[in-house]
Design a protein around this motif. Structure first.
Motif, mmCIF file in Angstrom:
data_model
loop_
_atom_site.group_PDB
_atom_site.id
_atom_site.type_symbol
_atom_site.label_atom_id
_atom_site.label_comp_id
_atom_site.label_asym_id
_atom_site.label_seq_id
_atom_site.Cartn_x
_atom_site.Cartn_y
_atom_site.Cartn_z
ATOM 1 N N UNK A 139 0.711 -1.151 0.064
ATOM 2 C CA UNK A 139 -0.133 0.023 0.018
ATOM 3 C C UNK A 139 0.792 1.341 -0.018
ATOM 4 N N UNK A 140 2.211 1.162 -0.286
ATOM 5 C CA UNK A 140 3.059 2.280 -0.746
ATOM 6 C C UNK A 140 3.281 3.111 0.465
ATOM 7 N N UNK A 141 3.707 2.500 1.616
ATOM 8 C CA UNK A 141 4.250 2.986 2.568
ATOM 9 C C UNK A 141 5.735 3.245 2.148
ATOM 10 N N UNK A 142 6.265 4.330 2.263
ATOM 11 C CA UNK A 142 7.705 4.755 2.110
ATOM 12 C C UNK A 142 8.734 4.444 2.973
ATOM 13 N N UNK A 143 8.262 4.577 4.312
ATOM 14 C CA UNK A 143 9.405 4.677 5.410
ATOM 15 C C UNK A 143 8.785 3.349 6.303
ATOM 16 N N UNK A 144 9.778 2.647 6.548
ATOM 17 C CA UNK A 144 9.288 1.065 7.336
ATOM 18 C C UNK A 144 10.211 1.267 8.653
ATOM 19 N N UNK A 145 9.577 1.544 9.887
ATOM 20 C CA UNK A 145 10.338 1.689 10.894
ATOM 21 C C UNK A 145 10.166 0.001 11.655
#
Length: 388
Positions: A122-128
């Motif tokens: 779903x196009x999350x750009x930053x993954x913590x």
């Protein structure tokens, strides 16, 4: 990945601090999108798994949305594509369902992977990736890093498979209001750097730093603004310079969490010192709650005010934010937990009635609430040199 990297690098090179906004409610999300569009400034929407999650894990408390519903809404609403979806504190046991069901480590890791996969789709750009929690035992450094490696590799592999671009953020500790030790940070970055090089993985973009910030109640109780030197702790301003030197050594950017409620003076030092990004969340939810309360008081809607305060208090969502519940009023507890109930069925009934009342007065209630939220967000955008 040129577009994502170039946008990010331009901010870092210009000595600005990127803002991460917690999507505490639909109005906070709309306010962020509208400000990003108006000022043509990038804003990260940092959703925790409790706020937004895959439908298979019960979604989240924000607008009762699943990850896909949330993503579709933001992409449709945003006109300039300056909103970057980001996962905040993704990892094992980071959502309520996994904790309530007391699932095993194996199942918790699978849950984290499936949730991350949904983010990437779903196009999350930053993954913590946050591996700081273990509900069964106290987690040690080695175990935390092993879980980090597994999730890091899984997310990158899945993003490649789906043809998606992502940047990584790591943070393996809960914010405690104190500061990281230099040795601990160096060891974390050194271990991860070796792992990424060995497995031909991209380097991490952000590392979450303990910078002396911690939010409790409606204030920041960390050492960042402490007028008194903390025993056995290097002064924050000196500590951060050394921390940033270590980050530069590993070509990693510093991310600060729990930046809420710091003074304008402290916030203005962020871009000057070189803090690359900072997250703010509860403060924006409280801004909306206070705005609603003030509106109800202004128009003498005492019955609705009492109903709202009662629902909020009874939710007990204030418990994690209170230092000593005997020293704080029930009214204050209701303010702290107000944003958690905005999507509850009980509040939605009240909201429907309120919308009808205000429409007759030719007032759009949500627009009034957003004015207060935007004022709060703008304080950070200004202090972080993101807008002039």
């Amino acid at each position: 990945m040129q577009n994502l990297y170039s946008t990010f690098d331009s901010l870092i090179n210009k000595k600005k601090t990127l803002l991460g906004v917690g999507p505490m409610s639909l109005n906070v999300i709309d306010s962020s999108i509208e400000l990003a569009d108006l000022y043509k400034v990038p804003i990260m929407l940092i959703a925790s798994r409790r706020q937004i999650d895959s439908h298979i894990y019960g979604g989240g408390y924000v607008n009762n949305w699943s990850t896909s519903q949330y993503s579709k809404y933001v992409k449709k609403k945003s006109k300039t594509r300056n909103i970057f979806l980001a996962r905040d504190h993704g990892g094992p046991w980071q959502n309520n369902l996994d904790i309530e069901n007391k699932i095993s480590e194996k199942k918790a890791m699978l849950s984290a992977k499936k949730s991350f996969e949904n983010d990437i789709e779903n196009d999350f750009k930053f993954i913590h990736i946050d591996t700081s929690i273990d509900i069964h035992k106290k987690i040690n450094f080695k175990s935390s890093m092993e879980r980090l490696y597994e999730l890091y590799e899984h997310c990158y592999s899945y993003s490649q498979k789906k043809g998606k671009e992502i940047l990584f953020e790591i943070g393996t500790e809960e914010q405690n209001g104190s500061t990281n030790s230099f040795e601990e940070l160096r060891e974390t970055l050194n271990c991860l750097s070796k792992f990424c090089k060995k497995n031909k993985l991209p380097k991490v973009t952000f590392v979450v730093i303990q910078s002396g910030t911690k939010v409790m109640e409606r204030r920041n109780i960390g050492s960042f603004e402490s007028p008194i030197r903390i025993k056995n702790e290097i002064p924050v301003e000196i500590h951060l310079i050394k921390i940033l030197e270590i980050c530069k050594e590993f070509n990693v950017c510093m991310k600060e969490h729990n930046t809420d409620y710091l003074s304008d003076e402290s916030l203005k030092w962020h871009p000057k010192i070189g803090i690359h990004a900072a997250n703010v969340a509860p403060e924006f939810g409280v801004s909306e709650t206070l705005s609603l309360i003030n509106m109800l008081k202004k128009f003498n809607l005492k019955n609705y005010l009492n109903r709202f305060l009662e629902i909020s208090y009874n939710s007990k969502k204030w418990e994690k934010w209170v230092i000593n519940e005997k020293l704080i009023s029930d009214y204050e507890k209701s303010i702290i937990s107000g944003h958690y109930i905005f999507s509850s069925s009980d509040f939605l009934k009240i909201k429907k009635e309120l919308n009808y009342i205000f429409e007759k007065k030719k007032i759009n209630l949500d627009n009034e609430l957003k004015k207060s939220i935007k004022k709060s967000i703008l304080r950070y955008l200004n202090c972080f040199e993101l807008i002039k």
